[in-house]
Design an enzyme around this catalytic site. Structure first.
Site, short mmCIF file in Angstrom:
data_model
loop_
_atom_site.label_atom_id
_atom_site.label_comp_id
_atom_site.label_asym_id
_atom_site.label_seq_id
_atom_site.Cartn_x
_atom_site.Cartn_y
_atom_site.Cartn_z
N ASP A 121 -1.62 -1.02 5.80
CA ASP A 121 -1.91 -0.46 7.12
C ASP A 121 -3.41 -0.40 7.42
O ASP A 121 -3.83 0.23 8.38
CB ASP A 121 -1.27 0.93 7.28
CG ASP A 121 -1.87 1.97 6.35
OD1 ASP A 121 -2.46 1.60 5.30
OD2 ASP A 121 -1.74 3.18 6.65
N ASP B 112 0.88 -1.15 0.00
CA ASP B 112 0.00 0.00 0.00
C ASP B 112 0.93 1.22 0.00
O ASP B 112 2.09 1.10 0.41
CB ASP B 112 -0.89 -0.02 1.25
CG ASP B 112 -1.77 1.21 1.36
OD1 ASP B 112 -2.39 1.59 0.35
OD2 ASP B 112 -1.81 1.79 2.45
N ARG B 113 0.48 2.37 -0.44
CA ARG B 113 1.38 3.52 -0.46
C ARG B 113 1.32 4.31 0.85
O ARG B 113 2.25 4.28 1.64
CB ARG B 113 1.08 4.43 -1.67
CG ARG B 113 2.21 5.44 -1.90
CD ARG B 113 1.84 6.50 -2.89
NE ARG B 113 0.93 7.47 -2.28
CZ ARG B 113 0.42 8.52 -2.91
NH1 ARG B 113 0.71 8.75 -4.16
NH2 ARG B 113 -0.40 9.34 -2.30
N ASP B 114 0.22 5.04 1.05
CA ASP B 114 0.13 5.94 2.21
C ASP B 114 0.07 5.15 3.51
O ASP B 114 -0.79 4.31 3.70
CB ASP B 114 -1.10 6.84 2.07
CG ASP B 114 -1.06 7.69 0.81
OD1 ASP B 114 0.05 8.09 0.40
OD2 ASP B 114 -2.13 7.95 0.23
N LYS C 182 -9.51 -1.58 -3.28
CA LYS C 182 -9.37 -2.48 -2.13
C LYS C 182 -10.53 -2.22 -1.19
O LYS C 182 -10.91 -1.07 -1.01
CB LYS C 182 -8.04 -2.21 -1.40
CG LYS C 182 -6.81 -2.55 -2.24
CD LYS C 182 -5.51 -2.23 -1.53
CE LYS C 182 -5.29 -0.75 -1.44
NZ LYS C 182 -4.07 -0.33 -0.78
N THR D 63 -2.66 1.02 -4.60
CA THR D 63 -3.15 2.09 -3.74
C THR D 63 -4.52 2.61 -4.19
O THR D 63 -4.73 2.87 -5.38
CB THR D 63 -2.12 3.25 -3.69
OG1 THR D 63 -2.61 4.31 -2.87
CG2 THR D 63 -1.76 3.79 -5.07
N ASN D 64 -5.43 2.71 -3.24
CA ASN D 64 -6.69 3.39 -3.49
C ASN D 64 -6.39 4.89 -3.51
O ASN D 64 -5.67 5.38 -2.63
CB ASN D 64 -7.71 3.11 -2.38
CG ASN D 64 -8.25 1.69 -2.43
OD1 ASN D 64 -8.15 0.99 -3.43
ND2 ASN D 64 -8.85 1.26 -1.33
N TYR E 85 -4.87 12.01 1.91
CA TYR E 85 -4.95 12.45 0.51
C TYR E 85 -3.64 13.12 0.08
O TYR E 85 -3.62 14.25 -0.41
CB TYR E 85 -6.15 13.36 0.27
CG TYR E 85 -7.47 12.70 0.60
CD1 TYR E 85 -7.93 11.63 -0.16
CD2 TYR E 85 -8.24 13.13 1.67
CE1 TYR E 85 -9.13 11.00 0.14
CE2 TYR E 85 -9.44 12.51 1.98
CZ TYR E 85 -9.88 11.45 1.21
OH TYR E 85 -11.06 10.84 1.51
N CYS F 270 -6.38 3.01 -7.93
CA CYS F 270 -7.80 3.04 -8.22
C CYS F 270 -8.35 4.39 -7.77
O CYS F 270 -8.40 4.67 -6.58
CB CYS F 270 -8.54 1.91 -7.51
SG CYS F 270 -10.32 1.94 -7.89
N SER G 2 -9.00 7.50 -3.87
CA SER G 2 -10.34 8.04 -4.04
C SER G 2 -10.38 9.57 -4.00
O SER G 2 -11.37 10.18 -4.40
CB SER G 2 -11.28 7.49 -2.96
OG SER G 2 -10.92 7.98 -1.68
#
Length: 185
Positions: free
Chosen positions: A132, A16-18, A107, A58-59, A27, A98, A61
């Site tokens: 995370d 995952d990124r963040d 995810k 990574t999401n 964000y 995404c 949104s």
């Protein structure tokens, strides 16, 4: 490689990124707000030496929510890749994101992992997911990954979903990225 074909032999680590690669500032899309988590560099080097593909899923949104744009995300991704190349001599093998709130790729759905499997001929059952959030663990589990690592603050309660401690998915709770390496030495 289509869904009906044999799985590849290449393994990957999905990050995952963040909150895993960089500090989660809610964000994150500006270069000036992007700060790597220092332990990530050692983990990336370790898995690269073991010949794992390094993949970000990574999401994002914030794109659909109107907080930033796809070009903003791509600019930050290019900065991240260049920073990794400059520091480690390599960058992530692929970055999947995404931007939508409702998608098979978002995810906890497994769409991004399955796309990576097809693009890179990956053996998902021997790949690793590091995230995370429970949604990261669900995405990994939904794609057939068995090595799932949830990074959480050692002072926090177990991560919850719908108000209940999640017990359906088998994952290892760690407080540090470096803890993960012990399982692969």
């Amino acid at each position: 490689m289509g869904q009906g074909s044999k799985a590849g032999i290449q393994k990957a680590v999905f990050f995952d990124r963040d909150g895993v690669i960089n500090i989660d500032t809610n964000y994150t899309y500006k270069i000036e707000d992007f700060q790597f988590i220092e332990e990530f560099f050692e983990v990336a080097k370790f898995f690269k030496k073991l010949d794992y593909k390094l993949v970000v899923i990574t999401n994002q949104s914030g794109i659909q929510r109107g907080f930033y744009t796809v070009p903003d995300f791509l600019k930050l991704s290019a900065y991240m890749q260049k920073s990794l190349q400059d520091r480690l001599g390599f960058s992530m093998d692929r970055i999947y994101f995404c931007p939508f709130l409702n998608s098979v790729n978002r995810k906890p759905n497994s769409g991004m992992l399955l796309k990576a499997r097809d693009d890179l001929a990956l053996d998902l059952s021997n790949s690793v997911m590091i995230g995370d959030r429970i949604s990261d663990m669900e995405a990994g589990s939904n794609a057939g990954l068995k090595s799932l690592y949830l990074i959480s603050d050692k002072n926090s309660m177990p991560v919850k979903k719908d108000g209940l401690v999640d017990s359906d998915i088998k994952y290892k709770n760690v407080t540090s990225l470096l803890e993960i390496l012990k399982d692969f030495k």
